[in-house]
Write a protein that holds these residues in place. Structure first.
Motif, PDB file in Angstrom:
ATOM      1  N   PRO A   1      44.493  16.328  52.770  1.00  0.00           N
ATOM      2  CA  PRO A   1      45.017  17.605  52.271  1.00  0.00           C
ATOM      3  C   PRO A   1      44.149  18.794  52.665  1.00  0.00           C
ATOM      4  CG  PRO A   1      44.007  16.339  50.499  1.00  0.00           C
ATOM      5  CD  PRO A   1      44.036  15.440  51.695  1.00  0.00           C
ATOM      6  N   GLY A   2      44.791  19.959  52.757  1.00  0.00           N
ATOM      7  CA  GLY A   2      44.072  21.201  52.969  1.00  0.00           C
ATOM      8  C   GLY A   2      43.712  21.528  54.397  1.00  0.00           C
ATOM      9  N   GLN A   3      44.044  20.687  55.342  1.00  0.00           N
ATOM     10  CA  GLN A   3      43.668  20.947  56.735  1.00  0.00           C
ATOM     11  C   GLN A   3      44.643  21.923  57.389  1.00  0.00           C
ATOM     12  OE1 GLN A   3      44.452  17.630  59.552  1.00  0.00           O
ATOM     13  NE2 GLN A   3      45.343  16.543  57.796  1.00  0.00           N
ATOM     14  N   LYS A   4      44.164  22.619  58.392  1.00  0.00           N
ATOM     15  CA  LYS A   4      44.989  23.521  59.175  1.00  0.00           C
ATOM     16  C   LYS A   4      44.800  23.189  60.654  1.00  0.00           C
ATOM     17  CE  LYS A   4      44.938  27.336  55.840  1.00  0.00           C
ATOM     18  NZ  LYS A   4      44.608  28.777  55.627  1.00  0.00           N
ATOM     19  N   PRO A   5      45.493  22.160  61.119  1.00  0.00           N
ATOM     20  CA  PRO A   5      45.297  21.742  62.503  1.00  0.00           C
ATOM     21  C   PRO A   5      45.742  22.813  63.494  1.00  0.00           C
ATOM     22  CG  PRO A   5      47.207  20.641  61.542  1.00  0.00           C
ATOM     23  CD  PRO A   5      46.519  21.363  60.429  1.00  0.00           C
ATOM     24  N   GLY A   6      44.947  23.007  64.525  1.00  0.00           N
ATOM     25  CA  GLY A   6      45.321  23.966  65.556  1.00  0.00           C
ATOM     26  C   GLY A   6      46.329  23.377  66.522  1.00  0.00           C
ATOM     27  N   PHE A   7      46.905  24.237  67.347  1.00  0.00           N
ATOM     28  CA  PHE A   7      47.873  23.801  68.344  1.00  0.00           C
ATOM     29  C   PHE A   7      47.461  24.311  69.722  1.00  0.00           C
ATOM     30  CE2 PHE A   7      50.205  23.251  64.484  1.00  0.00           C
ATOM     31  CZ  PHE A   7      51.062  22.185  64.732  1.00  0.00           C
ATOM     32  N   LEU A   8      47.763  23.515  70.728  1.00  0.00           N
ATOM     33  CA  LEU A   8      47.477  23.886  72.101  1.00  0.00           C
ATOM     34  C   LEU A   8      48.225  25.163  72.461  1.00  0.00           C
ATOM     35  CD1 LEU A   8      46.256  22.952  74.887  1.00  0.00           C
ATOM     36  CD2 LEU A   8      48.502  21.914  75.320  1.00  0.00           C
TER      37      LEU A   8
ATOM     38  N   SER B   1      50.016  26.849  75.003  1.00  0.00           N
ATOM     39  CA  SER B   1      50.678  26.514  76.262  1.00  0.00           C
ATOM     40  C   SER B   1      52.078  27.103  76.243  1.00  0.00           C
ATOM     41  CB  SER B   1      50.749  24.994  76.444  1.00  0.00           C
ATOM     42  OG  SER B   1      51.625  24.639  77.493  1.00  0.00           O
ATOM     43  N   VAL B   2      52.554  27.562  77.389  1.00  0.00           N
ATOM     44  CA  VAL B   2      53.910  28.111  77.457  1.00  0.00           C
ATOM     45  C   VAL B   2      54.953  27.009  77.559  1.00  0.00           C
ATOM     46  CG1 VAL B   2      53.261  30.340  78.410  1.00  0.00           C
ATOM     47  CG2 VAL B   2      53.668  28.408  79.961  1.00  0.00           C
ATOM     48  N   THR B   3      54.521  25.772  77.786  1.00  0.00           N
ATOM     49  CA  THR B   3      55.482  24.679  77.938  1.00  0.00           C
ATOM     50  C   THR B   3      55.296  23.558  76.923  1.00  0.00           C
ATOM     51  OG1 THR B   3      54.046  23.670  79.607  1.00  0.00           O
ATOM     52  CG2 THR B   3      55.838  25.076  80.396  1.00  0.00           C
ATOM     53  N   VAL B   4      54.063  23.208  76.612  1.00  0.00           N
ATOM     54  CA  VAL B   4      53.777  22.034  75.785  1.00  0.00           C
ATOM     55  C   VAL B   4      53.369  22.455  74.381  1.00  0.00           C
ATOM     56  CG1 VAL B   4      52.244  20.046  75.499  1.00  0.00           C
ATOM     57  CG2 VAL B   4      53.130  20.631  77.768  1.00  0.00           C
ATOM     58  N   ARG B   5      53.870  21.721  73.390  1.00  0.00           N
ATOM     59  CA  ARG B   5      53.457  21.954  72.006  1.00  0.00           C
ATOM     60  C   ARG B   5      52.879  20.652  71.459  1.00  0.00           C
ATOM     61  NH1 ARG B   5      53.696  24.609  67.275  1.00  0.00           N
ATOM     62  NH2 ARG B   5      54.301  23.455  65.409  1.00  0.00           N
ATOM     63  N   ARG B   6      51.627  20.709  71.051  1.00  0.00           N
ATOM     64  CA  ARG B   6      50.999  19.544  70.422  1.00  0.00           C
ATOM     65  C   ARG B   6      49.837  19.984  69.546  1.00  0.00           C
ATOM     66  NH1 ARG B   6      46.035  19.250  72.058  1.00  0.00           N
ATOM     67  NH2 ARG B   6      45.360  19.263  74.238  1.00  0.00           N
ATOM     68  N   HIS B   7      49.510  19.127  68.566  1.00  0.00           N
ATOM     69  CA  HIS B   7      48.347  19.363  67.720  1.00  0.00           C
ATOM     70  C   HIS B   7      47.074  19.274  68.550  1.00  0.00           C
ATOM     71  CE1 HIS B   7      51.339  18.134  64.736  1.00  0.00           C
ATOM     72  NE2 HIS B   7      50.561  18.604  63.785  1.00  0.00           N
ATOM     73  N   GLU B   8      46.053  20.003  68.125  1.00  0.00           N
ATOM     74  CA  GLU B   8      44.720  19.806  68.666  1.00  0.00           C
ATOM     75  C   GLU B   8      43.893  18.895  67.773  1.00  0.00           C
ATOM     76  OE1 GLU B   8      43.357  23.888  69.308  1.00  0.00           O
ATOM     77  OE2 GLU B   8      43.697  23.566  71.455  1.00  0.00           O
ATOM     78  N   SER B   9      44.409  18.625  66.577  1.00  0.00           N
ATOM     79  CA  SER B   9      43.754  17.688  65.670  1.00  0.00           C
ATOM     80  C   SER B   9      44.727  17.352  64.553  1.00  0.00           C
ATOM     81  CB  SER B   9      42.464  18.288  65.077  1.00  0.00           C
ATOM     82  OG  SER B   9      42.782  19.392  64.247  1.00  0.00           O
ATOM     83  N   LEU B  10      44.522  16.213  63.913  1.00  0.00           N
ATOM     84  CA  LEU B  10      45.245  15.854  62.694  1.00  0.00           C
ATOM     85  C   LEU B  10      44.406  14.818  61.954  1.00  0.00           C
ATOM     86  CD1 LEU B  10      47.947  16.421  61.150  1.00  0.00           C
ATOM     87  CD2 LEU B  10      48.683  14.184  61.988  1.00  0.00           C
ATOM     88  N   GLU B  11      43.870  15.216  60.812  1.00  0.00           N
ATOM     89  CA  GLU B  11      43.022  14.326  60.028  1.00  0.00           C
ATOM     90  C   GLU B  11      43.884  13.447  59.123  1.00  0.00           C
ATOM     91  OE1 GLU B  11      39.732  13.805  59.936  1.00  0.00           O
ATOM     92  OE2 GLU B  11      39.243  15.279  61.502  1.00  0.00           O
ATOM     93  N   VAL B  12      43.668  12.143  59.212  1.00  0.00           N
ATOM     94  CA  VAL B  12      44.359  11.192  58.351  1.00  0.00           C
ATOM     95  C   VAL B  12      43.324  10.320  57.652  1.00  0.00           C
ATOM     96  CG1 VAL B  12      46.482  11.145  59.708  1.00  0.00           C
ATOM     97  CG2 VAL B  12      44.638   9.551  60.262  1.00  0.00           C
ATOM     98  N   ALA B  13      43.711   9.772  56.519  1.00  0.00           N
ATOM     99  CA  ALA B  13      42.845   8.868  55.762  1.00  0.00           C
ATOM    100  C   ALA B  13      43.650   7.623  55.408  1.00  0.00           C
ATOM    101  CB  ALA B  13      42.322   9.554  54.498  1.00  0.00           C
ATOM    102  N   TRP B  14      42.954   6.567  55.005  1.00  0.00           N
ATOM    103  CA  TRP B  14      43.611   5.313  54.649  1.00  0.00           C
ATOM    104  C   TRP B  14      42.669   4.504  53.763  1.00  0.00           C
ATOM    105  CZ3 TRP B  14      41.907   6.811  59.369  1.00  0.00           C
ATOM    106  CH2 TRP B  14      40.807   6.126  59.912  1.00  0.00           C
ATOM    107  N   ASP B  15      43.184   3.417  53.228  1.00  0.00           N
ATOM    108  CA  ASP B  15      42.403   2.534  52.368  1.00  0.00           C
ATOM    109  C   ASP B  15      41.774   1.439  53.213  1.00  0.00           C
ATOM    110  OD1 ASP B  15      43.350   4.009  50.168  1.00  0.00           O
ATOM    111  OD2 ASP B  15      45.162   2.755  50.092  1.00  0.00           O
ATOM    112  N   VAL B  16      40.494   1.201  52.994  1.00  0.00           N
ATOM    113  CA  VAL B  16      39.807   0.143  53.723  1.00  0.00           C
ATOM    114  C   VAL B  16      39.704  -1.085  52.830  1.00  0.00           C
ATOM    115  CG1 VAL B  16      37.651  -0.562  54.833  1.00  0.00           C
ATOM    116  CG2 VAL B  16      38.498   1.777  55.103  1.00  0.00           C
ATOM    117  N   GLN B  17      40.304  -2.158  53.270  1.00  0.00           N
ATOM    118  CA  GLN B  17      40.242  -3.408  52.537  1.00  0.00           C
ATOM    119  C   GLN B  17      38.976  -4.173  52.901  1.00  0.00           C
ATOM    120  OE1 GLN B  17      43.965  -5.161  53.728  1.00  0.00           O
ATOM    121  NE2 GLN B  17      45.172  -3.931  52.291  1.00  0.00           N
TER     122      GLN B  17
END
Length: 421
Positions: free
Chosen positions: A391-398, A400-416
């Motif tokens: 939560p709370g992240q503000k991922p940037g975007f590339l 580009s005049v043609t391509v749209r994609r994240h420059e980052s995306l933070e995810v978390a998970w449970d470690v068993q």
């Protein structure tokens, strides 16, 4: 004041490389489809087309609309200092994406067999192994940047494998891709653009050296196939043409797919009911990927040039005008899709989207992108229990005049317990 220089109401507000449109272009594009579906943008020096029907008609009409500058805003916008820096390398000549018949067919024939169903089936075990290895490298950490740690190295490694690029050189390719994006967008301080142009020249020299090596010692890879095929053409292709082709294949082969993977995961995590449906029925994965392609539109837009005076959506367009066809807008067009802003992995009409283009320039790598995204999403959901967005992240975007994609995306998970071993 001429029509092409007169800013319309929406045209004066259109700034796709700046906030807030860079982060979320869709509210503005929805306005455009409703209020002014074809308008002139002074910022881009181009007419902008936003409706599905109009864009489909432009893409299908190769007689009146040229693809020769489909991935650039226009040569006139490139600063002279950048042009001077690029002169140290090979000229950026039309090749695959930015070309018209019959020349386009020559380039497409050189790379098409690398993306056939048989070739991709041969690569699937390699892709699965790579996916699992990347996840294993960070799964004990509880949190990671999905783009930097997974999607980008995955897609970059796969296109490198197909081309025949040594894995030891892959780390250089992300920088070169970012620099190529900057040069094509002609965006940012002049000093930065010049530095990026110098990086593009370095990229070109690397590719030329590798091609010359394959001429002497061919291998079982796409680089060797391209060299052999080019030598058999009449006339043979120049080194500038081959380098431009490889730059496009490399850029398109990993930037857009990395964006698709990250965007697909984000959409699923933002829509828990769709994620539950996919977990309950893994057979929905193909539909989930296709709906993600529609919603994300990794190839956000491209350009065409009017070869004669035409009308688009009832708006007169002069001969020689640059035209921006916004696939991301077409793919959320209310006239084509029911409730287009809703993410629905069971959407029946999903393949009406234009995210891979259509007709002559339909994306040659679409089957590979679909395969990578499917295997990646399946493995992430299987291997990372409780996967969620930080939560709370503000991922940037590339930018580009043609391509749209994240420059980052933070995810978390449970470690068993067994994962931490």
């Amino acid at each position: 004041m001429s029509k092409t220089n007169a800013p319309s109401g929406l045209g004066s507000e259109y700034h796709p490389l700046d906030s807030p449109q860079l982060e979320n272009p869709h509210p503005f594009l929805a306005r455009a489809r409703s209020e002014e579906p074809v308008f002139f943008s002074p910022a881009l020096g181009a007419w902008v087309v936003t409706r599905h029907a109009d864009i489909s008609a432009v893409v299908a009409d190769t007689t009146r609309f040229s693809s020769a500058e489909s991935i650039t805003v226009g040569a006139a916008t490139t600063p002279p200092e950048v042009v001077t820096a690029l002169m140290d390398g090979y000229p950026l000549v039309p090749s695959l994406v930015d070309n018209d018949p019959p020349a386009h067919g020559r380039f497409r024939s050189l790379v098409s067999k690398a993306f056939t169903g048989r070739r991709l089936a041969e690569k699937e075990p390699f892709i699965r192994t790579l996916v699992d290895a990347l996840i294993h490298s960070f799964r004990h950490e509880r949190q990671a940047d999905l783009f930097l740690r997974f999607a980008h190295p995955l897609s970059c490694s796969i296109i490198a494998e197909i081309l025949g690029i040594p894995s030891s050189d892959i780390h250089r390719f992300r920088r070169w891709s970012d620099e190529l994006s900057t040069v094509l967008a002609a965006h940012g301080p002049i000093e930065h653009q010049v530095a990026c142009a110098q990086g593009v020249v370095e990229f070109q020299r690397y590719l030329a050296s590798t091609l010359k090596e394959r001429e002497v010692s061919p291998r079982e890879d796409l680089l060797s196939d391209i060299v052999t095929g080019a030598q058999g053409m009449t006339p043979p292709m120049s080194m500038a043409e081959l380098v431009s082709l490889l730059m496009q294949v490399h850029f398109a082969g990993h930037e857009t797919t990395a964006g698709l993977i990250v965007g697909a995961v984000e959409l699923l995590l933002e829509h828990p009911e769709q994620l539950r449906a996919l977990r309950d029925d893994p057979g929905l994965i193909a539909g989930a990927v296709e709906e993600a392609v529609r919603m994300i539109s990794p190839v956000h837009a491209m350009f065409r040039t009017a070869l004669e005076a035409v009308e688009i959506g009832g708006v007169p367009i002069p001969k020689g005008a640059h035209i921006r066809i916004v696939y991301a807008s077409a793919n959320r067009d209310e006239a084509r899709f029911h409730e287009p802003e809703r993410f629905d992995i069971r959407r029946p009409e999903v393949k009406k989207h234009l995210a891979f283009g259509q007709g002559l320039h339909f994306c040659i790598g679409a089957p590979l992108a679909r395969l990578e995204a499917r295997l990646a999403v399946e493995a992430l959901l299987r291997s990372l229990p409780g996967l969620r967005l930080v939560p709370g992240q503000k991922p940037g975007f590339l930018r580009s005049v043609t391509v749209r994609r994240h420059e980052s995306l933070e995810v978390a998970w449970d470690v068993q317990a067994n994962q931490a071993l």
